[in-house]
Structures are given as structure tokens and as C-alpha cells.
Motif scaffolding. Structure first.
Motif, PDB file in Angstrom:
ATOM      1  N   VAL A   1      41.355  31.882  37.525  1.00 24.36           N
ATOM      2  CA  VAL A   1      39.731  32.935  38.646  1.00 24.36           C
ATOM      3  C   VAL A   1      39.399  31.602  39.705  1.00 24.36           C
ATOM      4  O   VAL A   1      38.511  32.172  40.730  1.00 24.36           O
ATOM      5  CB  VAL A   1      38.267  32.815  37.208  1.00 24.36           C
ATOM      6  CG1 VAL A   1      38.284  31.592  37.088  1.00 24.36           C
ATOM      7  CG2 VAL A   1      37.133  33.418  37.508  1.00 24.36           C
TER       8      VAL A   1
ATOM      9  N   THR B   1      41.226  38.665  43.123  1.00 21.14           N
ATOM     10  CA  THR B   1      40.898  37.640  40.586  1.00 21.14           C
ATOM     11  C   THR B   1      40.618  38.922  40.815  1.00 21.14           C
ATOM     12  O   THR B   1      40.802  38.557  39.500  1.00 21.14           O
ATOM     13  CB  THR B   1      39.531  36.642  42.134  1.00 21.14           C
ATOM     14  OG1 THR B   1      40.349  36.194  42.730  1.00 21.14           O
ATOM     15  CG2 THR B   1      39.279  35.942  40.619  1.00 21.14           C
TER      16      THR B   1
ATOM     17  N   TYR C   1      42.936  38.784  37.700  1.00 19.04           N
ATOM     18  CA  TYR C   1      42.158  37.892  35.968  1.00 19.04           C
ATOM     19  C   TYR C   1      41.959  38.982  34.670  1.00 19.04           C
ATOM     20  O   TYR C   1      41.660  38.717  33.812  1.00 19.04           O
ATOM     21  CB  TYR C   1      40.552  37.268  36.697  1.00 19.04           C
ATOM     22  CG  TYR C   1      40.569  36.130  35.394  1.00 19.04           C
ATOM     23  CD1 TYR C   1      41.076  35.144  34.720  1.00 19.04           C
ATOM     24  CD2 TYR C   1      38.896  36.878  34.635  1.00 19.04           C
ATOM     25  CE1 TYR C   1      40.110  34.077  34.182  1.00 19.04           C
ATOM     26  CE2 TYR C   1      39.387  35.891  33.721  1.00 19.04           C
ATOM     27  CZ  TYR C   1      39.304  34.750  33.842  1.00 19.04           C
ATOM     28  OH  TYR C   1      38.860  33.712  32.386  1.00 19.04           O
TER      29      TYR C   1
ATOM     30  N   SER D   1      44.854  38.251  32.492  1.00 15.30           N
ATOM     31  CA  SER D   1      44.557  37.402  32.405  1.00 15.30           C
ATOM     32  C   SER D   1      45.105  36.581  30.423  1.00 15.30           C
ATOM     33  O   SER D   1      45.925  35.728  30.654  1.00 15.30           O
ATOM     34  CB  SER D   1      43.559  35.999  32.857  1.00 15.30           C
ATOM     35  OG  SER D   1      42.093  36.289  31.859  1.00 15.30           O
TER      36      SER D   1
END
Length: 528
Positions: free
Chosen positions: A307, A347, A351, A354
Motif C-alpha cells: 500500500v 496501487t 492492493y 492483496s
């Protein structure tokens, strides 16, 4: 004109939602489209963007424990990362110049260092929004990421002071008085109640802190953060944060739009920005290795590093300063704005999966762990538990209390917020700190006697993730979950919940049943 901004922001945000992407990606796209169509940013939009950032930092302060910043993994990890990153990126940029890439040809060694320094920061706006949307801002990795961001903000303020030569005024030391009038803040918060006056108090404190720090020559955003930290221990801090959340999210749309208004790219500038984005994996690797060296678990290190792997809006401020001082050409501001935008997209996309990524690669990643565990990373075994309530907010706490009155010590509660757990333990709760999305936690827990797991969480994505982690841990008991809306029930059942309770419907039924007990003369209708 502002209506055009709102209309396109909605259209792009809605489109991103339909595609399963974070809405901030849509807002970024809307800014570039508006710029392409010939619109220009307005003072109103800029003011909304600034207000959103101020409220965001104030909200971070409300959730921040000062002691978290004093942990070695936060301050040493942040400082070490900056030094290693600047070294690695500077050497890489020098190599690119040596190989004849024209865009880097006019940059000397010191300019390379400053550019690398600008790229070292991670985006507070992007990261906080992602963590809040995923319900992970109070998790171990979420708090680690926030701590690193705060340390970076402190470094940023020091850099601006040195670079601009603008030192704080002689009145700056008087800011220490803010900590001594903490009882006054507490008294005010007790009196304002729970309505619109609480929201207005939040605005007053956030903007007041901003203006106060600006008056003494310190970056105003830091003032909003500090004021939030001062009142973070008050019992109403969480309520105030929730009350301000919608305002903050709405105003931050203005921030994402303003990035798109910064400039229109040419093909060369676009390629250069993409080239800078190739450094993002390096940022991830440095963070990951440092966190592991500081004895953090592989999962915490992986999620926090993931992150944090983006570029920051603060880098735009640094690059703008370097351009104004004549150290960088003006086109670098365009390049950096593009690189920041692309990093947000990366991102947001990466994520999103993730937890599944970690589950897939955890055996390989855990080989890098240190054998010694930090105190916060030692798993607690819920002795004698047959029922676990995950998420101890208002709903979870109520569920725990009801179950405890029926089955006694066979019920345990679990929450990712250690402050909340400490308070509940003082009230006699059997409770443990734990992130339900942590597959390692479930795999290291003896689940053989656990017959029921209640998932009392606000996010459907979190509930689905936890259900998935329980499956990976070979849990064979029952799972019950809470839905806030009717259209969430079926997805939760499909994800593996055995029973889903509609929060509002069940609350209404319970209210009706309890109320009828006041009227024993009324006969209830028996259902077939």
C-alpha cells in the motif's frame, strides 16, 4: 462550470465502480478529461481540495496513537527507506543519463538526489482512502503504513523549511500549550452532543489547527494532524471521525480532479512518467526488506509495503518548488503529475487483491521472516472458546454481550483495534487483538472447538475476505455475518456465510419483539 466537474466526476467514478476499480481512479481520469476538453481549475475546486486534505489529516490524527510513532519499525523504517531509496534511484537516474536518455541529460548529481527525494514519499491521500475503503486503517499493517506516512510528513515539513528558508516564527514554541489545554477540548466534546454541533466542532478544530500553525510559520496541514492526535484519546474521537468521513471523501474528489488539471502530457512526457513508475517495485522491495529486518511478520510487511508503493502528492509540491527555484525544467511538473496519477492507479488495482496474493505466496514470503516476534505479533489463543465474534463495534459488542449472557465464557471477541480491545478488557470482555483477514492468525489458532464465527463488520469485502481465510485454515464450523443492505445478502451467502442478518431488519424485529413484552395482554399471531 462546477456542475460539469461534478457530472464528469460522477460518470468516471461510476464507470470505475462498474469495472471493479477504486473510484479514485475514475476521479483522476475525470480531471485529465476535463483538462483535455479545455476546462480550467477554479478557486472553489482548489479550496475544496485543500479542505479535503486538511480534514483527512485531522481524521488520521483522531485515529493515531503517538506511541505508534515511537516504535522502531515506524521511525527507523521510514528514515532508512528514504536514505536507501534516494541512493538507489539516484544511481539509476545517473545510469540512465549515461546511456543517453535525453530527458535526464540536463540533470546533475544534486538534481538527481532532489528528484529521487521527491519520489520517496508515499501518498497520504491515496493510502488512507484505500485503507478506509477496505476497513484496514486500524489493522497492524494499516497503522504501520499510517505511521510511516506521518514520519514522511514530518520530514516534508523540515525540507520545506530548509529549502524555502522560511523558518517558524518565535511564537512557534507556544504551540506546546495545546497539549496542556487538553481538558478543555475534552469538556467541549462532552457538551456538544452527537448531532450537527459535533460535526461543526470537527471542522472548527481541523481548520483552527491549520490556521494556528500557519500563523507561526509551520505547514498548516501538520496543525490539523496534531490537533487530531491531541483529542484522539477522547471517547468521542471515533464518533467524530465517522461524522466527518462523508465530508472528507466528498472534498477529496476535488483533490483528485486538480491533479488532472495540472497539465496535458506529450508522448515524450508520458513515456518518461511511465519510466518513473518502473521504480515502484523497487520502493516495495526496500520497504518489505526493511520491515522484515525490523522483525515484522511477512504478512504485515507485505501488505504495508504494497500500500506504500506509490508516489505522493507532496512530491508535486517539492517539484514545483524546484521548478520555481530554477533547478528543474517546467516539464518535470507535468511528468511528476502523471507519475503520481499512474502510481495511484497501480496501487488501487494491485492492493485490491492483496490478501489473496499473500495467501498464494505466503509460504515463500514467510521464509524471509525473523525467528523473533515483536510483542504485537504474538498470537493469542482464545482458551475455551466455542464462539468468536469478529468486529467489536456497536453491533459486535451487542452480539458478544447477548451471547455471553447465554453461554458464558464460551464466547470470545476479536478486533483489529488494540485500543478498543484494551477498553473492553477493562469492562470484563474476553477479547483479543486480531485481524480477521490474516490467514496466519486462523492457521495458528486451534479451530477444532470453534463452532461459530460471527462477522460483525461494516464492509462486505472484509467479510468475504475473512470467510475465504477461514476456508484456507480448514475451518469447518458455521459462519454468520451482518449485511447493511438487502443487495449484500446473496453475495455474502455465495461467499460462504451460513446465515446473513440484515442489520436494519433484524434490529427492527428485535425492537418490536422487546416492545411487545411491555403489553402482556396482547396476543401474538402464531405462524404456521
Amino acid at each position: 462550470m462546477e456542475f460539469a466537474f461534478i457530472l464528469l466526476a460522477f460518470a468516471c467514478g461510476f464507470g470505475a465502480k462498474l469495472l471493479g476499480l477504486p473510484t479514485l481512479i475514475g476521479y483522476l481520469a475525470a480531471g485529465f478529461v476535463l483538462n483535455y476538453l479545455g476546462f480550467e481549475s477554479t478557486d472553489n475546486l482548489q479550496n475544496l481540495a485543500n479542505l479535503g486534505i486538511t480534514l483527512m489529516l485531522f481524521s488520521i490524527g483522531l485515529k493515531l496513537n503517538v506511541q505508534d510513532l515511537l516504535k522502531k519499525e515506524v521511525w527507523l523504517g521510514s528514515i532508512s527507506h528514504t536514505l536507501l531509496w534516494v541512493t538507489v534511484v539516484n544511481l539509476t537516474l545517473t545510469a540512465l543519463t549515461y546511456f543517453g536518455l535525453s530527458v535526464f541529460a540536463d540533470l546533475d548529481f544534486y538534481t538527481h538526489c532532489l528528484l529521487a527525494f521527491s519520489l520517496s514519499f508515499s501518498s497520504t491521500v491515496c493510502i488512507v482512502k484505500i485503507l478506509e475503503e477496505s476497513g484496514e486503517i486500524r489493522t497492524r499493517h494499516g497503522k504501520l503504513a499510517i505511521g510511516v506516512l506521518v514520519m514522511q510528513d514530518i520530514v516534508a515539513v523540515l525540507f520545506l523549511v530548509i529549502a524555502t528558508g522560511k523558518a517558524p516564527t518565535v511564537w512557534a514554541p507556544l504551540l506546546i500549550v495545546l497539549f496542556f489545554i487538553k481538558p478543555l477540548w475534552a469538556k467541549i466534546l462532552e457538551i456538544v452532543g452527537h448531532g450537527e454541533l459535533l460535526v461543526l466542532t470537527g471542522f472548527m478544530l481541523a481548520l483552527g489547527g491549520y490556521q494556528l500553525f500557519e500563523l507561526v510559520g509551520i505547514k498548516g496541514d501538520l496543525g490539523a494532524l496534531v490537533i487530531g492526535m491531541i483529542i484522539a484519546t477522547h471517547v468521542k474521537s471515533a464518533e467524530m471521525s465517522k461524522a466527518l468521513m462523508s465530508f472528507k471523501d466528498l472534498f477529496l474528489i476535488g483533490f483528485f480532479l486538480t491533479i488532472g488539471f495540472s497539465a496535458l502530457p506529450t508522448l515524450d512526457l508520458l513515456i518518461t512518467a511511465l519510466l518513473l513508475c518502473l521504480f515502484i517495485p523497487i520502493k516495495f522491495v526496500i520497504f518489505f526488506k526493511l520491515f522484515l529486518m525490523l522483525k515484522l511478520r511477512a504478512r504485515t510487511s507485505y501488505l504495508a509495503s504494497l500500500v506504500l508503493s506509490n508516489y505522493s502528492e507532496f512530491g508535486l509540491i517539492v517539484v514545483a518548488l524546484l521548478v520555481s527555484l530554477g533547478w528543474l525544467a517546467a516539464h518535470w511538473l507535468v511528468i511528476f503529475a502523471l507519475a503520481v496519477s499512474f502510481s495511484f492507479v497501480v496501487t488501487g488495482l494491485v492492493y485490491k487483491t492483496s490478501h489473496n496474493q499473500y495467501t498464494r505466496y505466503k509460504e515463500a514470503l514467510k521464509h524471509f521472516e525473523k525467528p523473533v516476534r515483536l510483542k504485537e505479533d504474538i498470537y493469542v489463543q482464545p482458551a475455551g472458546a466455542q464462539i468468536i465474534v469478529v468486529g467489536l463495534g456497536r453491533v459486535g459488542k451487542g452480539a458478544y454481550s447477548s451471547l455471553n449472557s447465554m453461554v458464558g465464557g464460551k464466547v470470545w471477541g476479536m478486533d483489529a483495534d488494540p485500543i478498543r480491545i484494551r477498553r473492553l478488557k477493562e469492562q470484563g470482555f474476553q477479547a483479543m487483538v486480531g485481524d480477521g483477514e490474516d490467514v496466519d492468525l486462523w492457521e495458528n489458532m486451534d479451530l477444532s472447538n470453534i463452532e461459530l464465527v460471527l462477522l460483525a463488520l461494516p464492509s462486505i469485502e472484509d467479510i468475504c475476505n475473512i470467510t475465504e481465510q477461514l476456508k484456507h485454515a480448514n475451518y469447518i464450523g458455521k459462519i454468520a455475518s451482518i449485511a447493511r443492505y438487502e443487495d449484500e445478502i446473496q453475495p455474502l451467502l455465495d461467499a460462504g456465510s451460513d446465515k446473513v442478518f440484515n442489520f436494519f431488519t433484524e434490529a427492527g424485529m428485535g425492537f418490536a419483539e422487546e416492545s411487545l413484552r411491555l403489553l402482556p395482554t396482547i396476543n401474538t399471531v402464531e405462524k404456521d
